[in-house]
Enzyme design. Structure first.
Site: not given
Ligand code: UD1
Ligand code: CA
Length: 456
Positions: A227, A14, A351
């Site tokens: 995001n 995004r 400068k």
């Molecule tokens: C996650 C949490 C959720 C919490 C929320 C808060 C989990 C399963 N869920 O959900 O409980 O309320 O954050 O914002 O943990 N990332 C990786 N590799 C991956 C997936 C994610 O590095 O494979 C990183 C993303 O870049 C991001 C963070 O982890 O910085 C969170 O990932 P995101 O997919 O946004 O998690 P949420 O679904 O928001």
């Molecule tokens: Ca998130």
């Protein structure tokens, strides 16, 4: 032994950008740098950043940072899968081994909050949670009737009763390292998103009778993630408002706390005044009673007490003494040191120069690669010709020199103590002390001269 794992593998779709999300900036620095700052304040044994999308660019941006490890997550199969990639890097060695999980796109979590999270843990697990009016999208903290944490359920997997829970997972947690490794090896991806959820370790901890505690952030902005560009600018404003609040609390007067931007650190003495629209970058130190006029940009500056910076000045990597007057419309460039009582006026650029006590360049001048003594007066339009097209040369102007307007000092050249240069002088050889040096043609008038008239 404390390990910090920072998740930074996500795409950041995004943001609509070619730059990896965690390299997008907040207050002038990559988001990941803010997280690293907070992590470093905890004095960890190791920090491991989990990278994926744009991994090479993220690594390259942090080349040379000491004690920083990277783990590659490819493809991205969830937050649990991400932490799993860091497992080989985790250091163990004492009874208090703990791993803290942070997020590269949640830049503003403060070290104090993380210290409270680590303290809340005891020997078990601690999750940073918040109570929100609108919990949509977040994992919910499921507790039993007695209030004991049982597990975390993701929004997409939650039933109606669970969706009504307002206590949410911020994502940040701390867990005993050996236990964490074990739990990560046991989670699966049988859920609505087909991902390995880090949050599933909470249920496993409870099964293993490991206590699960929670802690809350001191401020709501600490747990806000970025995001999109819209979230980025919202968080930027929240952070600038917080920095304004801290300055006000420390006794600084701000003309408008909503028009104040610090991209780095600003350290102020007593009774400092800052007008609207100023930007502070890098490390800026302002002494007691310093006044900064509107729309000035100060980067890596040290300004001693009583000095006034007037409107629209652009000051970069310089030191200014006490009771000086700079601007309006002044420009100081790197390597400049101005002593006490110096006046640098409008459209004057300085400068890589040292200017002595009580010297003045009040209008339209360029002072570059110069050593200027005390009580020197640099007339309007004076230029140091410091560059011959290939090399830079220095100009030495000794104490009590008076330089007439519109003079050019062709470096290398020296103006001796107490010398005066007549207006319009082009100085190509040293000017002796205490004498008047003039290089312009003598003025003459032609008697009986008549103006040409237009032919009929
Ligand atoms: C996650 C949490 C959720 C919490 C929320 C808060 C989990 C399963 N869920 O959900 O409980 O309320 O954050 O914002 O943990 N990332 C990786 N590799 C991956 C997936 C994610 O590095 O494979 C990183 C993303 O870049 C991001 C963070 O982890 O910085 C969170 O990932 P995101 O997919 O946004 O998690 P949420 O679904 O928001
Ligand atoms: Ca998130």
């Amino acid at each position: 032994m404390l390990n910090v794992v920072i998740l930074a593998a996500g795409l950041g779709k995004r943001m609509k950008s070619d730059l990896p999300k965690v390299l997008h900036t907040l207050a002038g620095r990559p988001m990941l740098s803010h997280v690293l700052d907070s992590a470093l304040q905890l004095d960890p044994a190791r920090i491991t950043v989990v990278v994926g999308h744009g991994a090479e660019r993220v690594r390259a941006a942090y080349e040379g940072w000491p004690d920083l490890c990277f783990a590659l997550q490819q493809p991205q199969q969830g937050t649990g899968h991400a932490v799993q990639q860091a497992v080989p890097q985790l250091l163990e060695g004492d009874a208090d081994d703990v791993t803290l999980v942070l997020y590269g796109d949640v830049p503003l979590v403060q070290a104090d909050t993380l210290k409270r999270l680590l303290a809340a843990r005891g020997q078990g697990v601690a999750v940073l949670t918040e109570i929100l009016d609108d919990a949509a999208g977040y994992g919910r903290i499921v507790r039993d009737a007695g209030g004991k944490v049982l597990r975390i359920v993701e929004h997409k997997d939650a039933d109606a009763a669970e969706l009504a829970i307002r206590e949410v997972n911020t994502g940040m947690l701390a867990a005993p390292t050996a236990r964490l490794k074990d739990w990560l090896s046991r989670i699966d991806n049988n859920n609505a998103q087909g991902e390995y959820y880090l949050t599933d370790i909470i249920g496993l901890a409870v099964d293993d009778s490991v206590p699960v505690q929670v802690a809350h952030p001191a401020a709501a902005w600490e747990t806000l993630g970025v995001n999109s560009r819209a979230q980025q600018v919202q968080l930027e404003r929240a952070w600038q408002r917080e920095q304004a609040r801290r300055q006000l609390e420390a006794g600084v007067t701000l003309a408008d706390s909503e028009r104040f931007d610090v991209r780095g650190s600003l350290i102020c003495g007593r009774d400092v005044f800052i007008d609207v629209g100023c930007v502070f970058e890098g490390l800026v130190e302002l002494g007691d009673g310093v006044h900064v006029g509107p729309y000035s940009v100060l980067r890596n500056m040290t300004i001693a007490s009583g000095t006034r910076i007037e409107a629209y000045s652009h000051l970069d990597d310089a030191r200014v003494g006490r009771d000086a007057r700079i601007g309006p419309y002044a420009r100081l460039r790197p390597g400049t040191t101005l002593a006490d009582g110096v006046h640098i006026g409008n459209f004057v650029e300085v400068k890589n120069s040292v200017v002595g006590k009580d010297s003045k360049a009040n209008h339209l001048a360029y002072v570059g690669d110069a050593d200027v003594g005390e009580r020197v007066n640099v007339g309007a339009g004076t230029i140091t010709c410091n560059y011959d097209g290939a090399n830079k040369w220095r100009t030495i102007i000794e104490d009590d020199v008076f330089i007439g307007s519109d003079s050019q000092l062709v470096a290398p050249v020296r103006v001796g103590r107490g010398a005066t240069l007549g207006a319009g002088t082009t100085l190509t050889r040293d000017a002796p002390p205490d004498q008047l040096t003039v290089s312009r043609a003598r003025q003459s008038s032609i008697e009986g001269w008549t103006r040409p008239v237009k032919k009929k």
